[in-house]
Design an enzyme around this catalytic site. Structure first.
Site, PDB file in Angstrom:
ATOM      1  N   ASP A 196       4.217 -40.403  95.393  1.00  0.00           N
ATOM      2  CA  ASP A 196       4.856 -41.717  95.298  1.00  0.00           C
ATOM      3  C   ASP A 196       6.201 -41.760  96.036  1.00  0.00           C
ATOM      4  O   ASP A 196       6.277 -42.260  97.154  1.00  0.00           O
ATOM      5  CB  ASP A 196       5.019 -42.111  93.829  1.00  0.00           C
ATOM      6  CG  ASP A 196       5.173 -43.611  93.628  1.00  0.00           C
ATOM      7  OD1 ASP A 196       5.065 -44.371  94.598  1.00  0.00           O
ATOM      8  OD2 ASP A 196       5.404 -44.031  92.484  1.00  0.00           O
ATOM      9  N   ASP A 197       7.267 -41.273  95.413  1.00  0.00           N
ATOM     10  CA  ASP A 197       8.618 -41.334  95.994  1.00  0.00           C
ATOM     11  C   ASP A 197       9.380 -40.034  95.704  1.00  0.00           C
ATOM     12  O   ASP A 197      10.236 -39.990  94.810  1.00  0.00           O
ATOM     13  CB  ASP A 197       9.395 -42.519  95.414  1.00  0.00           C
ATOM     14  CG  ASP A 197       8.803 -43.858  95.816  1.00  0.00           C
ATOM     15  OD1 ASP A 197       8.936 -44.224  96.996  1.00  0.00           O
ATOM     16  OD2 ASP A 197       8.201 -44.518  94.950  1.00  0.00           O
ATOM     17  N   HIS A 217       5.424 -43.540  99.761  1.00  0.00           N
ATOM     18  CA  HIS A 217       6.175 -44.632 100.368  1.00  0.00           C
ATOM     19  C   HIS A 217       7.131 -44.118 101.437  1.00  0.00           C
ATOM     20  O   HIS A 217       7.693 -43.029 101.302  1.00  0.00           O
ATOM     21  CB  HIS A 217       6.940 -45.396  99.295  1.00  0.00           C
ATOM     22  CG  HIS A 217       6.065 -46.154  98.364  1.00  0.00           C
ATOM     23  ND1 HIS A 217       5.581 -47.415  98.648  1.00  0.00           N
ATOM     24  CD2 HIS A 217       5.542 -45.825  97.150  1.00  0.00           C
ATOM     25  CE1 HIS A 217       4.817 -47.827  97.648  1.00  0.00           C
ATOM     26  NE2 HIS A 217       4.772 -46.886  96.731  1.00  0.00           N
ATOM     27  N   HIS A 223      -1.043 -51.776  94.320  1.00  0.00           N
ATOM     28  CA  HIS A 223      -0.529 -51.132  93.118  1.00  0.00           C
ATOM     29  C   HIS A 223      -1.047 -51.885  91.886  1.00  0.00           C
ATOM     30  O   HIS A 223      -1.088 -53.112  91.883  1.00  0.00           O
ATOM     31  CB  HIS A 223       0.999 -51.182  93.083  1.00  0.00           C
ATOM     32  CG  HIS A 223       1.667 -50.231  94.017  1.00  0.00           C
ATOM     33  ND1 HIS A 223       1.365 -50.153  95.350  1.00  0.00           N
ATOM     34  CD2 HIS A 223       2.652 -49.312  93.805  1.00  0.00           C
ATOM     35  CE1 HIS A 223       2.134 -49.237  95.919  1.00  0.00           C
ATOM     36  NE2 HIS A 223       2.915 -48.702  95.001  1.00  0.00           N
ATOM     37  N   GLU A 239       0.433 -49.190  86.349  1.00  0.00           N
ATOM     38  CA  GLU A 239       1.515 -48.284  85.959  1.00  0.00           C
ATOM     39  C   GLU A 239       2.449 -49.018  85.006  1.00  0.00           C
ATOM     40  O   GLU A 239       2.565 -48.674  83.832  1.00  0.00           O
ATOM     41  CB  GLU A 239       2.280 -47.738  87.157  1.00  0.00           C
ATOM     42  CG  GLU A 239       3.323 -46.703  86.706  1.00  0.00           C
ATOM     43  CD  GLU A 239       4.111 -46.084  87.853  1.00  0.00           C
ATOM     44  OE1 GLU A 239       4.402 -44.881  87.770  1.00  0.00           O
ATOM     45  OE2 GLU A 239       4.449 -46.804  88.816  1.00  0.00           O
ATOM     46  N   HIS A 281      -0.749 -41.681  98.383  1.00  0.00           N
ATOM     47  CA  HIS A 281       0.218 -42.644  97.845  1.00  0.00           C
ATOM     48  C   HIS A 281       1.625 -42.096  98.037  1.00  0.00           C
ATOM     49  O   HIS A 281       2.160 -41.387  97.188  1.00  0.00           O
ATOM     50  CB  HIS A 281      -0.062 -42.892  96.356  1.00  0.00           C
ATOM     51  CG  HIS A 281       0.675 -44.068  95.798  1.00  0.00           C
ATOM     52  ND1 HIS A 281       0.042 -45.192  95.306  1.00  0.00           N
ATOM     53  CD2 HIS A 281       1.999 -44.323  95.659  1.00  0.00           C
ATOM     54  CE1 HIS A 281       0.943 -46.063  94.887  1.00  0.00           C
ATOM     55  NE2 HIS A 281       2.144 -45.555  95.088  1.00  0.00           N
TER      56      HIS A 281
END
Length: 344
Positions: free
Chosen positions: A280-281, A15, A199, A202, A13
């Protein structure tokens, strides 16, 4: 304690824009003459008090970062550096997520945008030793018909090797749109052999997760951490073999949980859930893949537990069986090595 950077693992995961190095963001902004907001160039980024966190703060920062990605060269650099950064952290497999429509205006359309990323993923795989595959992701803030277009594009490039599309996702604000409206796009992708990786879980809790399960039939859930709030739902997910791409630093930075010890990793782990820790990021959260394992270690998970997380990430990947077997054996080698700090 054993070095987490040498623990073989998969990264499921991550991005595209959010994978950028801060230094790369600054370089690209300078090249484009783009002025960046201060929270993208300081050392705090999204690390603010819990009552000041939230999705909209994050989305503004992400949109500002995406504005500097305006060329084929920039896109290739992002893929190449993401693979190199993963290699430095022991990752064997990176499944990088992208919505090509964001970059299409600068490279001639969504097809060239995706093909640039796929081509560079092949190059980066050869150069770094990390298998880089791609997830095409639709956005909840766009029309569901756009998602069908992306699903058809993804289907044309479906495969399980480096530089191929292995899954179809749905990202952005979970609170937007009607989940059922994306079912057709996911059916198109699934019929082409692509994994369903939306997604969910969350920003929203169990009720929304159930909608995603019913309409999008996920292979994995992006995040899924809030399944911990509902025992029956969690048992359903475990029973179905749906893996959770858990991103602790994201949960903290977005204010889902106030601090690392409140991320319910232990509840998920004890349920038997398959957990793929992911970053994630990193650009916005200043927390990379190994940092997620450190969060787990700080919660009291042993090296044997961390090895299970690594195995889960590999097993939940869309890599070929022979690659998985090789990496799983490497996890066992890591765990069998003497602990350099038995007292730790």
């Amino acid at each position: 304690m054993r070095d987490l950077k040498t623990l073989p693992k998969a990264h499921l995961h991550l991005h595209f824009t959010g994978s950028m190095r801060v230094s790369t963001l600054i370089d690209l902004a300078r090249e484009q003459g783009v002025r960046l907001p201060a929270n993208l160039t300081d050392t705090q980024a999204m690390q603010v008090p819990a009552n000041e966190r939230g999705w909209f703060r994050f989305q503004r920062a992400y949109d500002a970062a995406r504005k500097v990605v305006r060329s084929e060269g920039a896109m290739r650099r992002i893929v190449r550096e993401a693979a190199a950064d993963d290699a430095a952290e022991g990752s064997r497999r990176l499944e990088l997520q992208i919505d090509p429509t964001s970059y299409a205006p600068f490279v001639g359309g969504i097809t060239p945008a995706l093909e640039i990323v796929l081509d560079e993923a092949q190059v980066a795989s050869r150069e770094t030793g990390v298998e880089v595959a791609i997830i095409v992701a639709a956005s909840r803030i766009k029309h569901p018909l756009d998602a069908r277009t992306l699903a058809r594009l993804a289907a044309k490039h479906a495969g399980d090797g480096p530089g191929q599309v292995i899954g179809f996702g749905l990202s952005n604000d979970e609170r937007r749109g009607d989940t059922s409206q994306w079912a057709t796009a996911f059916n198109i992708a699934r019929n082409a052999g692509l994994a369903s990786v939306p997604h969910a879980g969350e920003l929203l809790g169990p009720d929304h997760i159930r909608q995603v399960l019913d309409y999008l039939r996920p292979t994995r859930l992006g995040h899924g951490v809030r399944t911990a709030e509902d025992t029956d739902l969690l048992a359903r997910i475990v029973g179905a073999g749906i893996a959770l791409e858990v991103c602790p630093a994201s949960n903290i930075s977005l204010g889902v949980y106030s601090d690392p010890e409140n991320v319910p990793l232990r509840v998920l782990y004890n349920s038997g859930a398959q957990i793929a820790l992911s970053a994630d990021d990193p650009l916005l959260f200043l927390s990379r893949l190994t940092d997620q394992y450190q969060i787990a270690r700080d919660q009291g998970f042993s090296d044997a537990d961390l090895a299970r997380f690594a195995r889960d990430s590999i097993t939940a990947s869309m890599a070929r069986i022979d690659s998985k077997q090789k990496w799983l054996a490497e996890v066992e080698e890591w765990l069998a090595a003497p602990d350099p700090d038995p007292a730790g």
